[in-house]
Scaffold this active site. Sequence first.
Site: not given
Ligand SMILES: O=C(O)CCC(=O)C1=CC=C[C@@H](O)[C@@H]1C(=O)O
Ligand SMILES: [Mg+2]
Length: 328
Positions: A148, A182, A210, A235, A259
């Site tokens: 991130k 991300d 991302e 995302d 997701k």
């Molecule tokens: O996507 C992944 O590899 C793991 C999940 C992940 O990074 C996330 C899950 C939920 C919210 C966020 O913090 C984050 C994302 O933004 O993708």
């Molecule tokens: Mg993300």
Amino acid sequence: MNYKFEFRPYQRKFKRPLQTSHGTWEIREGIILRLTADNGKIGLGEIAPIGWFGSETFLEALDYCRNLPDVISDRTIFSLPPNLPACQFGLESAWESATLKTDFKSAFSEDQTPSSRSNYSGLLPGGEGALLGRQILWMQGYRTFKWKIGVLPFQREVRILQELAIALQQATGDHPVSLRLDANGGLSLAEAEAWLQICDQLGGILEYLEQPLPVTELEAMVGLLDRFSTPIALDESIATLPQMQSVYRQGWRGIYVIKPCIAGSPSELRQFCHLNKIDAVFSSVFETEVGRKVALKLAGEIQHSSQRALGFGVDHLLESEKFLEDLW
Ligand SMILES: O=C(O)CCC(=O)C1=CC=C[C@@H](O)[C@@H]1C(=O)O
Ligand SMILES: [Mg+2]
């Protein structure tokens, strides 16, 4: 058909608070559902909302569950309003496991062995922790990593990225290695351009950037696609099915980070992905194995042969799921 409806809220602490450009996330709250059909068959489902991400909030989901009667019908399960996507996912997946042939428990093999971990993406700690984190996840078998950005000042993060990229480029092995960045929508256009310039110089190791810009900046992100070679993944912009459909209609043909647990109805998601050939990456919302099994089963049905690693790296981030055994 009618079903006895029961629900149990839960809280799980992140072992290490998750830092994103939205802020710090310390506790994952969710709800486990149980439907018992007239024939005694039981189905489990999970509601794992992320209000700040685009689904309903945990309290809105809890309020919805509290206002449901003890016995609910198919009609109720398939007529949730679109502003409750995590509830839609939870109720419909509980219904699927209480009514369809698939034995819920065997729906998806859960244990991630070191060899299978190359199909998953490991989430690196934010900031400098990423360097040691990458070594640990590497030893656990991961070959795709996600980091991130927008957490530390730009120059500091660029230095860490360059160290990370060198370490990954030098790492040997037979499996392709990739890094995902991300930004959680936290960059300005100028910062996104600066990041993409750097990513383009890192060549093939950078799988994608991302959600560089906020959800409101789709047009600007489409513009970035044409100017840089590093792929861009959406995302937050496509957190729910209605958003996915709208972004697709507006012409987005980049990567979709899906997701499932907060997208909405699993059957409608299946249909959307089968109708529109999209470049999908499936991603966790740090749900428990109840939601994760359904999400991974959906991923298997939808993305068949996609080479993109699943964003479901083992949730070493969260406290144990042992509480699931004593819920009922
Ligand atoms: O996507 C992944 O590899 C793991 C999940 C992940 O990074 C996330 C899950 C939920 C919210 C966020 O913090 C984050 C994302 O933004 O993708
Ligand atoms: Mg993300």
